[in-house]
Design a protein around this motif. Structure first.
Motif, short mmCIF file in Angstrom:
data_model
loop_
_atom_site.label_atom_id
_atom_site.label_comp_id
_atom_site.label_asym_id
_atom_site.label_seq_id
_atom_site.Cartn_x
_atom_site.Cartn_y
_atom_site.Cartn_z
N UNK A 293 0.85 -1.18 0.00
CA UNK A 293 0.00 0.00 0.00
C UNK A 293 0.89 1.23 0.00
N UNK A 294 0.32 2.39 -0.25
CA UNK A 294 1.11 3.62 -0.30
C UNK A 294 1.81 3.87 1.03
N UNK A 295 3.09 4.25 0.93
CA UNK A 295 3.87 4.53 2.14
C UNK A 295 3.58 5.91 2.70
N UNK A 296 2.96 6.79 1.91
CA UNK A 296 2.69 8.18 2.23
C UNK A 296 3.95 9.06 2.20
N UNK A 297 5.12 8.45 2.04
CA UNK A 297 6.37 9.22 2.04
C UNK A 297 6.41 10.18 0.87
N UNK A 298 6.12 9.69 -0.33
CA UNK A 298 6.17 10.53 -1.53
C UNK A 298 5.15 11.65 -1.42
N UNK A 299 3.95 11.33 -0.93
CA UNK A 299 2.91 12.35 -0.78
C UNK A 299 3.40 13.50 0.12
N UNK A 300 3.97 13.15 1.27
CA UNK A 300 4.45 14.19 2.20
C UNK A 300 5.59 15.00 1.58
N UNK A 301 6.48 14.32 0.87
CA UNK A 301 7.63 15.00 0.25
C UNK A 301 7.16 15.99 -0.81
N UNK A 302 6.33 15.53 -1.73
CA UNK A 302 5.86 16.39 -2.81
C UNK A 302 5.02 17.54 -2.25
N UNK A 303 4.13 17.24 -1.33
CA UNK A 303 3.28 18.28 -0.75
C UNK A 303 4.10 19.33 0.00
N UNK A 304 5.17 18.89 0.68
CA UNK A 304 6.02 19.84 1.41
C UNK A 304 6.70 20.82 0.45
N UNK A 305 7.13 20.30 -0.70
CA UNK A 305 7.76 21.18 -1.70
C UNK A 305 6.72 22.09 -2.33
N UNK A 306 5.61 21.51 -2.75
CA UNK A 306 4.57 22.28 -3.45
C UNK A 306 4.01 23.41 -2.59
N UNK A 307 3.88 23.15 -1.28
CA UNK A 307 3.29 24.13 -0.37
C UNK A 307 4.32 24.87 0.47
N UNK A 308 5.60 24.57 0.21
CA UNK A 308 6.72 25.17 0.96
C UNK A 308 6.56 25.00 2.47
N UNK A 309 6.22 23.76 2.86
CA UNK A 309 6.12 23.41 4.28
C UNK A 309 7.35 22.60 4.68
N UNK A 310 7.70 22.60 5.97
CA UNK A 310 8.80 21.73 6.41
C UNK A 310 8.46 20.27 6.14
N UNK A 311 9.46 19.48 5.77
CA UNK A 311 9.23 18.05 5.59
C UNK A 311 9.05 17.40 6.96
N UNK A 312 8.26 16.33 7.05
CA UNK A 312 7.99 15.72 8.36
C UNK A 312 9.16 14.96 8.97
N UNK A 313 10.11 14.50 8.15
CA UNK A 313 11.29 13.81 8.66
C UNK A 313 12.51 14.41 7.98
N UNK A 314 13.08 15.43 8.60
CA UNK A 314 14.20 16.13 7.96
C UNK A 314 15.53 15.44 8.30
N UNK A 315 16.63 16.05 7.89
CA UNK A 315 17.93 15.45 8.12
C UNK A 315 18.29 15.29 9.57
N UNK A 316 17.90 16.25 10.40
CA UNK A 316 18.19 16.15 11.83
C UNK A 316 17.45 14.97 12.44
N UNK A 317 16.19 14.80 12.07
CA UNK A 317 15.43 13.65 12.55
C UNK A 317 16.05 12.34 12.06
#
Length: 346
Positions: A293-317
């Protein structure tokens, strides 16, 4: 809304089963380029998704039209490819584990900072519905004080999943760096941080290579972890389980939470007052038949870029979750409890 042009570097199983189909399904993403050192693999995916094919990732990164990159390479290439992509002005989604050392992780974080581009690490367990619900309940106080946990991720091994089968890079230390701990353990390290809402500060571990002939990496590990507030628990990662186990149990003052531990209910909450609540929230993503099933990872990544929001799991995390695994490896070598603060892993 602008359609993001995506390049995928690495056309093995993780790209074929998750990244590529999930980008293809996202209305704001277009797969524009794919790359693999095996030319036939790159060509096959290029034809399937209408993309340009490359065998050299540096040539792909030179394309100014690409907005974002998925790094789906063997572990030892995660950091150098991600840093090159960030320096080329691309947003980056990197598979886990993000790097093979603290120094590499720090360099990735710095490259993201200097470029102003987003760096996300593909820790999909945070997006599993049962895990999201459990965190909400824990934050609401439904469990009371948390005392302990046990979390496990085990299956028969990557030979049944990797495109190269028993010859996979997963089994080669020079390419994988770590085995089951990097493939599976880092998922649970990230998950337990997410569920508890606090950092792991100490780790002790037994990490063994026992079940995979001709492998130069670990395939069986059990870790004992301690959080900053004193919660203690175990994390197991294995390529020797006959059937997949992807379960987590949280033991609290008011309730026990059983996540992905029941074949029918993805979350079972057993309250100390005798009440039991069962949640049917959909299957966890799995390497087994029917588990894609969908991992939701790609959705969050694309949406973060498209809406200029912070990614949910950044490099520090990503670094903090990797740090637990690095501490566990050090513990098994030194036979000592390792402080993540002293090692600057958190």
């Amino acid at each position: 809304m602008t359609i993001l042009k995506i390049g995928v570097i690495g056309c093995g199983s993780i790209a074929r089963h998750r990244h590529l189909p999930e980008y293809a399904a996202h209305k704001n993403a277009e797969i524009a380029a794919v790359c693999d050192i095996v030319e036939e693999r790159a060509d096959e995916m290029a034809v399937k998704y209408g993309a340009r094919a490359y065998t050299n990732y540096e040539e792909l990164l030179a394309d100014p039209s690409l907005d974002a990159i998925s790094v789906c390479t063997p572990n030892y290439l995660h950091a150098p490819v991600s840093i090159a992509a960030l320096n080329a002005g691309k947003h980056v989604l990197c598979e886990k584990p993000m790097a093979t050392s603290k120094e590499e992780a720090d360099a990735m974080i710095e490259a993201a900072k200097q470029s102003g581009k987003k760096l996300m690490i593909g820790h999909n367990q945070r997006f599993v519905p049962s895990h999201v619900k459990a965190r909400q309940l824990i934050e609401s106080g439904a469990a009371g004080r948390i005392y302990s946990f046990r979390t496990a991720f085990g299956h028969p091994g990557p030979e049944g999943w990797s495109i190269d089968g028993r010859e996979s890079w997963f089994f080669k230390k020079e390419e994988a760096f770590i085995g089951a701990m990097g493939d599976l353990g880092v998922h649970k390290a990230d998950l337990i941080r997410y569920l508890l809402g606090e950092e792991i500060v100490e780790a002790a571990a037994f990490v063994e290579s026992s079940s995979k002939p001709n492998s130069t990496v670990d395939d069986n590990a059990v870790c004992i972890l301690k959080s900053e507030s004193g919660i203690i628990g175990t994390l197991a990662a294995s390529w020797s389980y006959g059937k997949e186990d992807n379960s987590t149990i949280i033991y609290g003052e008011k309730a026990v939470f059983r996540l992905e531990d029941n074949p029918e209910y993805s979350l079972v909450v057993q309250y100390t007052n005798g009440e039991t609540v069962k949640y049917e929230l959909g299957r966890i993503q799995s390497n087994e038949e029917g588990g894609q099933s969908s991992s939701q990872v790609i959705k969050h990544f694309v949406d973060s870029i498209a809406n200029n929001h912070p990614v949910p799991v950044d490099g520090v995390e990503g670094k903090r979750s990797l740090g637990i695994i690095l501490a566990a490896l050090e513990s098994t070598e030194t036979k000592q409890i390792v402080s993540l603060k002293e090692k600057q892993l958190i």
